[in-house]
Design an enzyme around this catalytic site. Structure first.
Site, mmCIF file in Angstrom:
data_model
loop_
_atom_site.group_PDB
_atom_site.id
_atom_site.type_symbol
_atom_site.label_atom_id
_atom_site.label_comp_id
_atom_site.label_asym_id
_atom_site.label_seq_id
_atom_site.Cartn_x
_atom_site.Cartn_y
_atom_site.Cartn_z
ATOM 1 N N ARG A 341 -17.848 -22.592 -48.187
ATOM 2 C CA ARG A 341 -18.489 -23.084 -48.373
ATOM 3 C C ARG A 341 -19.133 -24.637 -48.846
ATOM 4 O O ARG A 341 -17.776 -25.325 -48.718
ATOM 5 C CB ARG A 341 -19.451 -22.587 -49.306
ATOM 6 C CG ARG A 341 -19.359 -22.788 -50.675
ATOM 7 C CD ARG A 341 -20.227 -21.539 -51.814
ATOM 8 N NE ARG A 341 -19.994 -21.480 -53.214
ATOM 9 C CZ ARG A 341 -19.697 -20.495 -53.610
ATOM 10 N NH1 ARG A 341 -19.569 -19.407 -53.183
ATOM 11 N NH2 ARG A 341 -18.972 -20.915 -55.108
ATOM 12 N N ASP A 342 -20.637 -25.493 -49.455
ATOM 13 C CA ASP A 342 -20.241 -26.866 -49.381
ATOM 14 C C ASP A 342 -19.436 -27.337 -51.312
ATOM 15 O O ASP A 342 -20.331 -27.558 -51.863
ATOM 16 C CB ASP A 342 -21.913 -26.866 -49.364
ATOM 17 C CG ASP A 342 -22.547 -26.698 -50.626
ATOM 18 O OD1 ASP A 342 -22.504 -25.011 -50.624
ATOM 19 O OD2 ASP A 342 -23.707 -26.458 -50.127
ATOM 20 N N GLU A 343 -18.295 -26.080 -51.221
ATOM 21 C CA GLU A 343 -18.301 -26.763 -52.671
ATOM 22 C C GLU A 343 -16.502 -27.681 -52.103
ATOM 23 O O GLU A 343 -15.995 -28.246 -51.639
ATOM 24 C CB GLU A 343 -17.656 -25.383 -53.607
ATOM 25 C CG GLU A 343 -19.061 -24.910 -54.317
ATOM 26 C CD GLU A 343 -19.112 -24.709 -54.969
ATOM 27 O OE1 GLU A 343 -18.342 -25.152 -56.118
ATOM 28 O OE2 GLU A 343 -20.349 -23.546 -55.337
ATOM 29 N N GLU A 603 -15.453 -13.672 -54.806
ATOM 30 C CA GLU A 603 -15.824 -13.938 -55.499
ATOM 31 C C GLU A 603 -16.379 -12.932 -56.572
ATOM 32 O O GLU A 603 -16.364 -12.926 -57.577
ATOM 33 C CB GLU A 603 -16.987 -15.089 -55.507
ATOM 34 C CG GLU A 603 -17.621 -16.005 -56.142
ATOM 35 C CD GLU A 603 -18.180 -17.228 -55.806
ATOM 36 O OE1 GLU A 603 -18.680 -16.831 -54.625
ATOM 37 O OE2 GLU A 603 -19.013 -18.216 -56.409
ATOM 38 N N HIS A 624 -12.175 -15.884 -52.365
ATOM 39 C CA HIS A 624 -12.063 -16.926 -54.181
ATOM 40 C C HIS A 624 -10.838 -15.838 -54.604
ATOM 41 O O HIS A 624 -11.396 -15.134 -54.962
ATOM 42 C CB HIS A 624 -13.798 -16.746 -54.968
ATOM 43 C CG HIS A 624 -13.954 -17.899 -54.731
ATOM 44 N ND1 HIS A 624 -14.561 -18.295 -54.032
ATOM 45 C CD2 HIS A 624 -15.163 -17.994 -56.943
ATOM 46 C CE1 HIS A 624 -15.509 -19.337 -55.001
ATOM 47 N NE2 HIS A 624 -15.784 -19.166 -56.759
HETATM 48 C C1 BGC Z 1 -17.352 -21.711 -58.167
HETATM 49 C C2 BGC Z 1 -16.441 -21.124 -58.612
HETATM 50 C C3 BGC Z 1 -16.851 -21.970 -60.685
HETATM 51 C C4 BGC Z 1 -18.033 -21.991 -60.329
HETATM 52 C C5 BGC Z 1 -18.402 -22.087 -62.446
HETATM 53 C C6 BGC Z 1 -19.056 -21.834 -58.524
HETATM 54 O O1 BGC Z 1 -20.195 -22.756 -57.648
HETATM 55 O O2 BGC Z 1 -17.366 -21.865 -57.035
HETATM 56 O O3 BGC Z 1 -15.504 -20.058 -58.181
HETATM 57 O O4 BGC Z 1 -15.562 -21.781 -61.482
HETATM 58 O O5 BGC Z 1 -18.618 -22.554 -60.040
HETATM 59 O O6 BGC Z 1 -19.263 -21.801 -62.878
#
Ligand code: BGC
Length: 724
Positions: A341-343, A603, A624
């Protein structure tokens, strides 16, 4: 090394199109050795006389670019000819993609506007000992490439018919060269290939390719096409409950390949980006589609596998496989939360949670040391550590259990590999993190105030919250104590004066005990016992066991409590309950996702819920690695391979397996810096046979009795220690 090269860029803005930089030269005399030094602002692929100079992909990797940028050195001797042409294609990469994708910030706008450019030198060594250097300068040319667009989240657009015939002079780019460092991390490579398992037509009529395994990398396809035929491919991790293609959980990341064919048979894969996927939706694809036309190319840092886990239960074996795949999918130069995803960011909390498991599964010393250098480089002036490293969220406040990665990760790398250098390099960051807490708390000796992620995704969260029910001050103070304790230990290893931290630690523990006389959640019990904060750890573990049972023998912990809960149960005589949680199949459990067909770690415990619906569309990754940290309990407790703190790098080992009949048999091994250690137990009727092979001296503990042994293979028979 002294370099002469200057940064160069295109003389005109190429918009979305990836530029190619080019240099031609003719052989001068007899060249006995050729070397290329190269790096880019962006990601690059270099070809000499049409052949890639190396199998390094997505070079120069991802670092805290404004302070540290790796260059690579390639031996190009074998590719040299009389007339030579070097071409370097550059995409946005992590350098100027729109990261993070879910929020706009001034910093993101600034980064996305950064220029693309290259810097490099060709060194030609002649027979007579002379050396000719061809360095980037404005005599190099640039043109447009067939890659019309390339970005980390959105994918790649290619026009295979495009032939560039306009070459222009480059311009000098004013960009610092004192940030350049030699390649430090592991090389990123195409590590594995997975053939497509099937091509499906979904109920809604889509054509979908299934690889049977979620991977990170890119898909390669072969197509026999007419000139101008279009290919459009979307990526997904799971199908929805009706069996249709689904990727709403990628959020704003388009994760798309668009390809315009030339005439004839052709094979292509993206070159300057990557995706997390198991499925491909062929939105446009010419001709009949067969699985043989598709291969998933798995891309990750070239880390060496050191751990193995196998047992008698196929679903548990699938869980083990998911843990390894989760690591491969998120160890692409930086330890990331997820690859799709967009992370795709280096979330510090996730890395901290998984570091021990990661270090048993693979040799990640070099990988982590590079990332920790980036962490030190991006450390804030007040000692705070950002939520992600490289710090692409500079506006985000440091959080407990996330920033603690600055202390926990170096300590774990030291323990697993025995290298004191990591502690020497990181000691300043470790101390500054603790000092940051001391300076920013609103209550002395506790950590109160600030913004924290709490027990992220804990199942006991009040409705609508992601942060669990454990008190934030409790978690923050527990980690404050833990990090201070590790600073003391690390300081002692490298001979630093830690008196100040010893006094601080005593005060934190005293204040913690006074402030938090009772523990209200599973995670609070876990932290109090695991970090040595509880006055009576045995009672705390017993209370935890009772609470877990009251909760229906279900795990309620999130990111913070989950890595340690089974350890605490096993350490204080509740191994049976630890196995009950570990082997549970119903939600919530590690095996629930396996039951739902997972091939990587999710996740959420229920990314796909019991009713087949998704947990949510806005935050639901199926790759995740965090909960995969349960593997360190399997190595250390279930199989019993324990690393004594005074034998870093496994110069010695204690092997104390904790078997359970429900699992039948278990085998684990770790190929450590000092030799391989493996432990296997098997139930034969009501007795347990242990087979232990160690290349380092060991103390083996079976049914409470200890045997000290030298390297060798040993067999023991024990009684049935499980209650069943
Ligand atoms: C990420 C997590 C991260 C978290 C922190 C999420 O969006 O995917 O794995 O640690 O934000 O709150």
């Amino acid at each position: 090394m002294e370099f002469q090269a200057k940064w160069i860029q295109t003389s005109e803005n190429t918009g979305d199109v990836c530029p190619v930089f080019r240099k031609e030269w003719s052989g001068t005399g007899k060249i006995v050795k050729g070397e290329l030094y190269m790096t880019a602002l962006g990601v690059y692929e270099a070809r000499l006389n049409g052949t890639r100079v190396s199998d390094y992909v997505l070079a120069p990797g991802w670092t805290a670019y404004e302070k540290r940028l790796q260059y690579q050195k390639y031996d190009i001797t074998g590719l040299l000819q009389e007339k030579n042409e070097l071409e370097v294609t550059v995409g946005r990469g992590w350098f100027s993609s729109q990261m993070p994708g879910w929020m706009m910030s001034e910093d993101r706008i600034r980064r996305a506007a950064r220029p693309r450019g290259i810097w490099g030198e060709i060194h030609l060594h002649s027979e007579d000992g002379s050396e000719q250097v061809i360095a980037t300068d404005d005599s190099w040319l640039w043109g447009m490439s067939e890659i019309r667009f390339s970005e980390i989240y959105d994918g790649e657009t290619v026009d295979a018919q495009f032939v560039n015939d306009v070459w222009k002079n480059t311009a000098i780019l004013d960009w610092p060269v004192d940030i350049l460092i030699p390649q430090e991390g592991e090389i990123i490579r195409e590590m594995e290939r997975v053939s497509a398992k099937s091509v499906l037509t979904t109920p809604s009529g889509e054509t979908v390719v299934d690889f049977g395994q979620e991977v990170t990398g890119y898909a390669e396809f072969t197509v026999d096409a007419e000139a101008g035929d279009e290919v459009r491919i979307l990526h997904g991790e799971v199908l929805d409950q009706n069996g249709n293609f689904y990727n709403d959980n990628y959020r704003s990341a388009k994760a798309e390949i668009s390809y315009t064919c030339r005439a004839g048979l052709q094979t292509y894969h993206p070159r300057l980006t990557f995706f997390g996927f198991r499925y491909l939706k062929l939105d446009k694809f010419p001709g009949e589609v067969k699985p043989e036309q598709f291969t998933a190319i798995v891309v990750y840092s070239d880390i060496r596998r050191t751990g193995t886990l196998r047992c008698g239960d196929p679903q548990v074996n699938q869980l083990f496989s998911n843990i390894f795949w989760g690591q491969k999918g998120n160890f692409l130069d930086v330890p990331t939360d997820c690859p799709q995803r967009d992370e795709r960011l280096g979330w510090t909390g996730d890395a901290q949670v998984f570091a021990k498991t990661a270090s048993y599964n693979y040799d990640v010393e070099k990988f982590f040391r590079k990332w920790l250098h980036d962490m030190a480089a991006d450390r804030r002036a007040d000692g705070g550590i950002g939520q992600v490293i490289p710090d692409y969220l500079p506006e985000g406040e440091p959080s407990a259990a996330w920033g603690d990665a600055a202390v926990i990760c170096p300590w774990q790398i030291y323990l697993t590999y025995g290298s004191r250098d990591v502690l020497t390099e990181q000691f300043a960051s470790m101390k500054k993190w603790v000092d940051y807490i001391t300076a920013s708390t609103t209550t002395e000796y506790l950590w109160t105030g600030g913004t924290h992620f709490g027990d992220w995704l804990g199942l006991d969260a009040p409705s609508g919250s992601y942060r669990g029910s454990s008190r934030e001050d409790f978690i923050a103070t527990a980690f404050y104590a833990h990090s201070t304790e590790l600073v003391i230990k690390a300081g002692k290893v490298i001979g630093e004066d830690v008196t100040r931290y010893e006094a601080l630690y005593e005060n934190i523990v005293k204040t913690f005990r006074k402030t938090f006389p009772v523990y209200t959640t599973q995670t609070e019990h876990v932290l109090a016992a695991h970090f040595g904060l509880a006055e009576n750890p045995q009672k705390t573990a017993d209370d935890l066991a009772a609470m877990v049972e009251r909760d229906g023998s279900r795990i309620m912990t999130g990111f913070v409590g989950t890595p340690y809960i089974l350890h605490v149960l096993s350490e204080y005589g509740h191994t049976d309950l630890a196995y009950t949680l570990f082997l549970r199949r119903a939600y919530p459990s590690w095996l629930f996702s396996v039951e739902q067909g997972a091939t990587t770690i999710w996740e959420h415990w229920d990314g796909i819920m019991e009713n087949g619906e998704f947990w949510s569309t806005d935050m639901n990754s199926f790759n995740h690695y965090a909960y995969g940290s349960v593997a360190d309990w399997v190595y250390e407790k279930a199989a019993g391979i324990c690393l004594p703190e005074d034998a870093p790098g496994f110069t010695r080992v204690k092997i104390q397996p904790m078997p359970d009949k429900r699992l039948g048999w278990l085998e684990a091994s770790i190929d450590t810096r000092n030799g391989k250690i493996s432990s296997r137990w098997t139930y034969i009727g009501d007795r347990v046979r242990y087979e232990i092979t160690t290349e380092v001296p060991a103390v083996i503990v079976i049914d409470g009795s200890e045997t000290a042994v030298e390297a060798g293979t040993y067999t023991f028979w024990g009684r049935n220690t499980s209650l069943l």
